[in-house]
Design a protein around this motif. Structure first.
Motif, short mmCIF file in Angstrom:
data_model
loop_
_atom_site.label_atom_id
_atom_site.label_comp_id
_atom_site.label_asym_id
_atom_site.label_seq_id
_atom_site.Cartn_x
_atom_site.Cartn_y
_atom_site.Cartn_z
N VAL A 1 -39.43 -47.30 6.19
CA VAL A 1 -40.15 -46.93 4.99
C VAL A 1 -39.46 -47.57 3.81
O VAL A 1 -38.28 -47.89 3.85
CB VAL A 1 -40.15 -45.40 4.83
N ARG B 1 -30.75 -47.92 21.28
CA ARG B 1 -31.41 -47.40 20.10
C ARG B 1 -32.01 -46.03 20.36
O ARG B 1 -32.77 -45.84 21.30
CB ARG B 1 -32.52 -48.37 19.67
N GLU C 1 -38.02 -55.82 13.84
CA GLU C 1 -37.44 -54.58 14.35
C GLU C 1 -37.59 -53.44 13.36
O GLU C 1 -37.48 -52.29 13.70
CB GLU C 1 -35.95 -54.80 14.64
N PHE D 1 -34.20 -43.11 6.66
CA PHE D 1 -34.00 -44.40 7.34
C PHE D 1 -34.64 -45.46 6.48
O PHE D 1 -35.82 -45.79 6.62
CB PHE D 1 -34.65 -44.33 8.73
N HIS E 1 -41.20 -50.31 11.13
CA HIS E 1 -41.50 -48.92 10.86
C HIS E 1 -40.71 -48.37 9.69
O HIS E 1 -40.88 -47.24 9.31
CB HIS E 1 -41.18 -48.08 12.09
N LYS F 1 -37.15 -40.12 10.50
CA LYS F 1 -37.22 -41.40 11.20
C LYS F 1 -35.82 -41.93 11.45
O LYS F 1 -35.61 -43.13 11.52
CB LYS F 1 -37.99 -42.41 10.36
N ARG F 2 -34.88 -41.04 11.57
CA ARG F 2 -33.50 -41.51 11.70
C ARG F 2 -33.29 -42.30 13.00
O ARG F 2 -33.80 -41.95 14.05
CB ARG F 2 -32.53 -40.33 11.66
N VAL F 3 -32.52 -43.34 12.85
CA VAL F 3 -32.21 -44.22 13.98
C VAL F 3 -30.70 -44.29 14.11
O VAL F 3 -29.98 -44.35 13.12
CB VAL F 3 -32.79 -45.63 13.74
#
Lengths: 480, 371
Positions: free
Chosen positions: B31, A417, B26, B195, B29, A407-409
């Motif tokens: 975790v 983004r 924001e 993340f 999502h 889920k890297r951002v």
């Protein structure tokens, strides 16, 4: 009948059979200095666009000997050849927009070539510029010099055909590898050497700094059919930096600290197919080889280019192109996130597309990247000595992290983004007046949102290539 | 999430406004995370009640009286409380503690507000929940301390500190955006590519730095008021956090009767007395270190005397300040007439040192290097 041909159509090829009075049109038709694109050794310019093409810092006489360059005042000076493209420009901001660094500038791009011996030239390119009149009287005027020693000799004759050697260094000027999947239209210093026999060329190139302060690029290519097909091997060296170390090393490089080097190895191939004189297709593949892992990248580009679309009516030049790019996660040359930077930051960069490999290498470590780009340029003569010009580029990009469960951002400059999708639209549209209709000197007024970005000095590396605020530009240019 | 507080955390003040609420949306999502903890216990400390772990957020809370119909009455109605967001029984030496993303109403009231260095001079707001181990004296199965206005009996015996703790980034997205790609790369390197708004940190001056999660968070138990005070004082405990054997000491000298008192007593020893070592109470020379009390014994020899030094130190705390109170007893004995209990060379190490006889030589206190 499709044919393979040397890269790029030339306007001079179109002009030659025409009558002398038509030469006037040829002078102003299409991009300035475009006629010899592709004919200069290791030419990194883009022949398939209507962007202006700066001169290259070698083979200057060859570039300005064509009939469409007859206005050049320094082409008949014996062993010395001189040329200069000069321009001044100013900008006016639109509401909620900011001026770019070059908002009150002059740039005198001068070229000096001395033929020392037959086959040996010393080339000097002096960029004399002042990016901003707002800094104070001549306060930020600067001169940047590039010297290119060019050796070009026939070293043997084999079966009646010459084997020619070219060597140039250290000013390589604008470099494009293959079709631009790895490096496209980037001014570099280093050296390039090649052996050419009957259109088959073996070329070696070294660049001392391409996208990062610490990188070196070594390439070896074998091409045939005058460059229409090519195999390319690249070693891209960078410092093996830990995350977060780049800025400190860049700012405070300590000679006592030695950082190990790490190499990215690439193997690839490209091809360019000219379907007719107006249509071409180019493709390139490259793989970053890191056994047992192979990371892939591919690009394809289609261009439709008319330098005189409606010869019986009035001059209309049109280019429409499309390019697709895919860079797999991990393809980029370095495994640490360090934003690439470019230099020098000169207005001539605006004669290149925003879509460029440098834009994909910042976050290659994390994301697969796709893009679709549609490019278009047009020049239309409205009245005598007055033409309407415009260019547009629509760039649709998508970034995705293919790692399962990841889920890297990350936030990417001008993209936002990631993972995600983003599109950008760049344009420039205006009027161009050529007071001497038979000469290319011109004044332009235009609106656009693609202006070269620069920090205080043009030679300070900057991760931004362009400023995107909408501005009104006024420019006057002379070509000597 | 079970919430315990002196005053109900539902009345937590300083909701932080819409802007912070938007920032959190924001991150929907995002975790949660977990932190691996390893604990250790001093040799001299014994566990007689269940040892439990807890994740606690010290926070500004509204006084119960002021909260009723007294919205917006100002800081006079605020006090410091805490929210207990996770609690469990410690069943192994190494275990995982879950970390869940707190509600905005919680972290906007959390104390203290700290800053995490992103790189260069860039910082972002960061809150550190307390990860602690406590002795469940009341066997209630929940954290109920005596401070923060509470009347519980539970004793905090270990708590995360500046050398290693967890920080919550309420606006991770902005941090990633503002910190640039270098910070992004560092962040994922530190979080093992996750993340998550929780990052391991260490203190760096007044700021915090991210730290790589390569080993469990170390918590060392101490039978000391410091861990609890560290929680109650919002990490701002001044002075010693453990007793120091080298703190300024009051020294008492005892001279065995065969020896001349005048040879040893003097200005150095305001308290000096001659005493028969055989007849006196045998001093306790056993080592002690339970986090509050410390005892070390060391022997020295000279030409006509053997010396036993017993130093005891005790950590004393009050009003978020702690200091060591130390005391040395120095025993001078005739080598040819040592008392029967004389421990030197037996249970107490004889140290060869050039330092004054009545002092401890730190060289002899170090663990012998392993071969």
């Amino acid at each position: 009948m499709p044919s393979m041909a040397k890269r790029g159509p030339t306007s001079s090829g179109v002009c030659r059979p025409m009558l002398s009075f038509v030469l006037t049109l040829c002078v102003i038709q299409g991009a300035v200095n475009a006629s010899t694109v592709g004919e200069v050794f290791n030419d990194g310019r883009d022949a398939w666009s209507l962007h202006d093409q700066k001169l290259m810092n070698r083979q200057l006489r060859k570039q300005i000997d064509n009939e469409d360059q007859s206005f050049r005042v320094g082409r008949d000076l014996g062993i010395v050849t001189v040329a200069a493209d000069g321009g001044i420009g100013a900008q006016a901001a639109m509401p909620n927009s900011a001026l770019s660094r070059f908002h009150g500038f002059f740039l005198l791009d001068t070229y000096w070539a001395l033929q020392v011996l037959q086959g040996l030239d010393v080339n000097l390119n002096l960029n004399i510029l002042n990016p901003s009149a707002s800094d104070g009287y001549r306060f930020s005027s600067q001169t940047n010099a590039g010297v290119g020693l060019h050796l070009h000799r026939e070293v043997a004759t084999i079966a009646g055909a010459p084997l020619t050697l070219d060597f140039v260094g250290i000013d390589l000027d604008v470099v494009t590898l293959g079709q631009g999947l790895l490096i496209e239209r980037v001014p570099l210093e280093g050296h390039a050497a090649s052996l050419d026999y009957r259109g088959v060329e073996l070329r070696e190139l070294f660049a001392g700094r391409s996208f990062w302060f610490d990188d070196d690029v070594q390439t070896l290519s074998l091409s045939a059919l005058d460059g229409a097909i090519e195999m390319l091997a690249v070693i891209w060296l960078t410092d093996d930096l830990l995350p977060g170390m780049a800025s400190s090393f860049q700012v405070e490089s300590d000679p006592e600290v030695t950082v190990p080097r790490v190499a990215a190895y690439y193997l690839g191939a490209s091809a360019e197919l000219e379907l007719d004189e107006h249509l071409r297709v180019a493709v390139e593949y490259s793989g970053r080889v890191r056994p047992p892992v192979l990371k892939n990248a591919v690009m394809a580009r289609v261009d439709l280019l008319y330098r005189d679309l409606l010869p019986t009516w009035r001059r209309v030049a049109l280019h429409v192109g499309y390019q697709f790019r895919f860079y797999q996660r991990g393809f980029g040359p370095r495994d640490t996130l360090v934003t690439p930077t470019g230099l020098p930051n000169l207005p001539t960069r605006e004669d290149a597309y925003v879509t460029n490999s440098i834009e994909y290498f910042a976050v290659s470590k994390y994301f697969d990247q796709w893009s679709h780009t549609v490019m278009a340029e047009a020049d239309v003569s409205v009245f005598a000595n007055l033409e309407l010009f415009g260019e547009a580029e629509y760039w649709l990009r998508a970034l995705d992290d293919p790692k399962p469960g990841s889920k890297r951002v990350a936030y990417v400059d001008r993209f936002g983004r990631a993972p995600g999708q983003n599109d950008e639209f760049y344009y420039k549209i205006g009027l161009r007046w050529l007071p001497w209709g038979d000469l290319p000197h011109r004044m332009s007024v235009f609106a656009g949102n693609k202006f070269v970005a620069s920090l205080y000095d043009a030679t300070i590396p900057d991760s931004r290539r362009f400023d995107h605020d909408p501005l009104i530009g006024v420019e006057a240019e002379v070509f000597l | 999430m079970r919430v315990v507080a002196v005053a109900a955390v539902s009345t937590v003040v300083a909701l932080g406004g819409l802007s912070t609420a938007c920032a959190v949306t924001e991150q929907e999502h995002m975790v949660g995370s977990s932190v691996e903890v390893r604990w250790s216990i001093p040799e001299d400390m014994r566990l007689t009640v269940p040892l439990r772990w807890a994740v606690v957020w010290p926070a500004r809370v509204a006084e119960a009286a002021g909260a009723e119909g007294a919205e917006g009455e100002g800081a006079e109605d605020e006090s410091i409380g805490f929210a207990l967001v996770a609690d469990g029984l410690v069943i192994s030496e190494v275990f995982d503690i879950p970390l869940s993303v707190p509600d905005a109403s919680l972290w906007t009231a959390a104390m203290p507000v700290e800053s995490l260095l992103l790189g260069g001079k860039l910082t972002t707001v960061c809150y550190r929940p307390r990860i602690l181990l406590y002795l469940d004296h009341d066997h209630s199965g929940g954290f109920a301390p005596s401070f923060f206005g509470g009347a519980g009996e539970d004793q905090v015996v270990a708590i995360d500190g500046d050398g290693g703790s967890i920080c919550f980034l309420p606006d991770l997205e902005s941090a990633l955006q503002g910190g640039g790609l270098e910070f992004t790369d560092t962040y994922y390197a530190m979080t093992d590519r996750r993340f998550t708004p929780f990052v391991r940190v260490i203190a760096y001056g007044a700021d915090l730095l991210m730290d790589r999660e390569v080993s469990p968070l170390e918590l060392r138990l101490a039978d000391s008021p410091v861990p609890g005070m560290d929680l109650a004082c919002m990490r701002a405990v001044y002075g010693s956090r453990s007793p120091s054997i080298f703190a300024t000491s009051r020294v008492s000298a005892f001279v065995d009767t065969p020896l001349e008192t005048g040879t040893f007593c003097g200005p150095i020893f305001p308290e000096c007395q001659a005493i028969s070592f055989e007849a006196m109470d045998i001093p306790d020379v056993s080592s002690l270190d339970n986090g509050t009390d410390l005892r070390v014994a060391q022997c020295r020899t000279a030409e006509r005397v053997e010396v036993l030094v017993v130093q005891q130190a005790r950590l004393e705390c009050e009003d978020c300040s702690c200091f060591t109170v130390a005391h040395s007893d120095v025993y001078f004995a005739e080598p040819s007439a040592l008392p029967s209990w004389w421990p030197c060379g037996d249970t107490v190490l004889v140290c060869e040192s050039d330092l004054p006889l009545y002092t401890l030589d730190p060289q002899c206190l170090q663990e012998p290097a392993s071969e």
